[in-house]
Design a protein around this motif. Structure first.
Motif, PDB file in Angstrom:
ATOM      1  N   GLY A  64      14.827   7.089   1.327  1.00  0.00           N
ATOM      2  CA  GLY A  64      13.538   6.501   0.985  1.00  0.00           C
ATOM      3  C   GLY A  64      13.122   5.402   1.924  1.00  0.00           C
ATOM      4  N   ARG A  65      12.047   4.716   1.557  1.00  0.00           N
ATOM      5  CA  ARG A  65      11.495   3.585   2.320  1.00  0.00           C
ATOM      6  C   ARG A  65      12.091   2.313   1.762  1.00  0.00           C
ATOM      7  N   TYR A  66      13.308   2.012   2.137  1.00  0.00           N
ATOM      8  CA  TYR A  66      14.006   0.867   1.553  1.00  0.00           C
ATOM      9  C   TYR A  66      13.912  -0.395   2.399  1.00  0.00           C
ATOM     10  N   ARG A  67      13.198  -0.346   3.479  1.00  0.00           N
ATOM     11  CA  ARG A  67      13.064  -1.521   4.340  1.00  0.00           C
ATOM     12  C   ARG A  67      11.589  -1.718   4.647  1.00  0.00           C
ATOM     13  N   GLY A  68      11.260  -2.000   5.889  1.00  0.00           N
ATOM     14  CA  GLY A  68       9.876  -2.250   6.269  1.00  0.00           C
ATOM     15  C   GLY A  68       8.963  -1.078   5.939  1.00  0.00           C
ATOM     16  N   THR A  69       7.768  -1.388   5.405  1.00  0.00           N
ATOM     17  CA  THR A  69       6.784  -0.353   5.093  1.00  0.00           C
ATOM     18  C   THR A  69       5.461  -0.692   5.752  1.00  0.00           C
ATOM     19  N   TRP A  70       4.609   0.313   5.901  1.00  0.00           N
ATOM     20  CA  TRP A  70       3.287   0.142   6.479  1.00  0.00           C
ATOM     21  C   TRP A  70       2.420   1.309   6.026  1.00  0.00           C
ATOM     22  N   GLY A  71       1.191   1.328   6.482  1.00  0.00           N
ATOM     23  CA  GLY A  71       0.281   2.422   6.142  1.00  0.00           C
ATOM     24  C   GLY A  71      -0.394   2.224   4.796  1.00  0.00           C
ATOM     25  N   MET A  72      -1.288   3.155   4.482  1.00  0.00           N
ATOM     26  CA  MET A  72      -2.059   3.094   3.248  1.00  0.00           C
ATOM     27  C   MET A  72      -1.135   3.071   2.027  1.00  0.00           C
ATOM     28  N   GLY A  73      -1.223   2.005   1.249  1.00  0.00           N
ATOM     29  CA  GLY A  73      -0.384   1.890   0.059  1.00  0.00           C
ATOM     30  C   GLY A  73       1.105   1.842   0.362  1.00  0.00           C
ATOM     31  N   SER A  74       1.450   1.365   1.558  1.00  0.00           N
ATOM     32  CA  SER A  74       2.861   1.335   2.002  1.00  0.00           C
ATOM     33  C   SER A  74       3.497   2.717   1.942  1.00  0.00           C
ATOM     34  N   SER A  75       2.714   3.729   2.300  1.00  0.00           N
ATOM     35  CA  SER A  75       3.195   5.115   2.223  1.00  0.00           C
ATOM     36  C   SER A  75       4.175   5.465   3.328  1.00  0.00           C
ATOM     37  N   LYS A  76       4.247   4.647   4.363  1.00  0.00           N
ATOM     38  CA  LYS A  76       5.170   4.908   5.465  1.00  0.00           C
ATOM     39  C   LYS A  76       6.191   3.780   5.537  1.00  0.00           C
ATOM     40  N   GLY A  77       7.333   4.093   6.106  1.00  0.00           N
ATOM     41  CA  GLY A  77       8.347   3.058   6.226  1.00  0.00           C
ATOM     42  C   GLY A  77       9.548   3.529   7.005  1.00  0.00           C
TER      43      GLY A  77
END
Length: 148
Positions: A64-77
């Motif tokens: 999963g996205r357990y660290r830094g996130t970005w994108g719309m609604g933190s959908s990427k990470g």
């Protein structure tokens, strides 16, 4: 009464159980278990992990996205893969979130279970280990995109 489910190799090494209580011990053959965790406080979505049991291993692959996130609604990470070698530790973590996790168990051949483990071993090949402890190893394997 307590239920304990262990792979063959662990049963041969011995299992720890409390005394003065009845315990059902199930020897697990090769299987996969899809672990579906429901939403929890502050999060409107759930999570899925994969448990793979062979005659010698019991692993949970948790990505999963357990660290830094970005994108719309933190959908990427940063795509982080945890490889848990202790189911009880994994499920304790899920329970600590007050998340209900449901498992869907499917028996498979030992060969297929080993192929799944090989797939994940290839994912971490040449990847730097972030954390390692008695319960899991953590690797950043690739960027995660929840939408795509």
């Amino acid at each position: 009464m307590t239920d304990l489910s262990v792979p063959v190799a662990q049963a041969k090494r011995g299992v720890q159980i409390g005394t003065n209580q009845r315990t059902n011990i199930q020897i697990r053959m090769a299987s996969i278990e899809i672990l579906v965790g429901g939403p929890y406080s502050g999060h409107t979505y759930g999570h899925t992990a994969l448990r793979v049991t062979t005659s010698v291993d019991d692993r949970i692959y948790d990505y999963g996205r357990y660290r830094g996130t970005w994108g719309m609604g933190s959908s990427k990470g940063e795509g982080i893969l945890y490889i848990w070698e202790n189911f009880q530790a994994y499920i304790r973590k899920e329970i600590s979130y007050k998340r209900v996790t449901t498992g869907f168990l499917y028996e498979i051949t030992e060969k297929k279970a080993n192929e799944i483990n090989k797939y994940y071993n290839n994912k971490i090949e040449n990847k730097k280990e972030i954390t390692k402890n008695q319960y899991f190893e953590e690797f950043q394997i690739e960027d995660y995109d929840a939408i795509e």
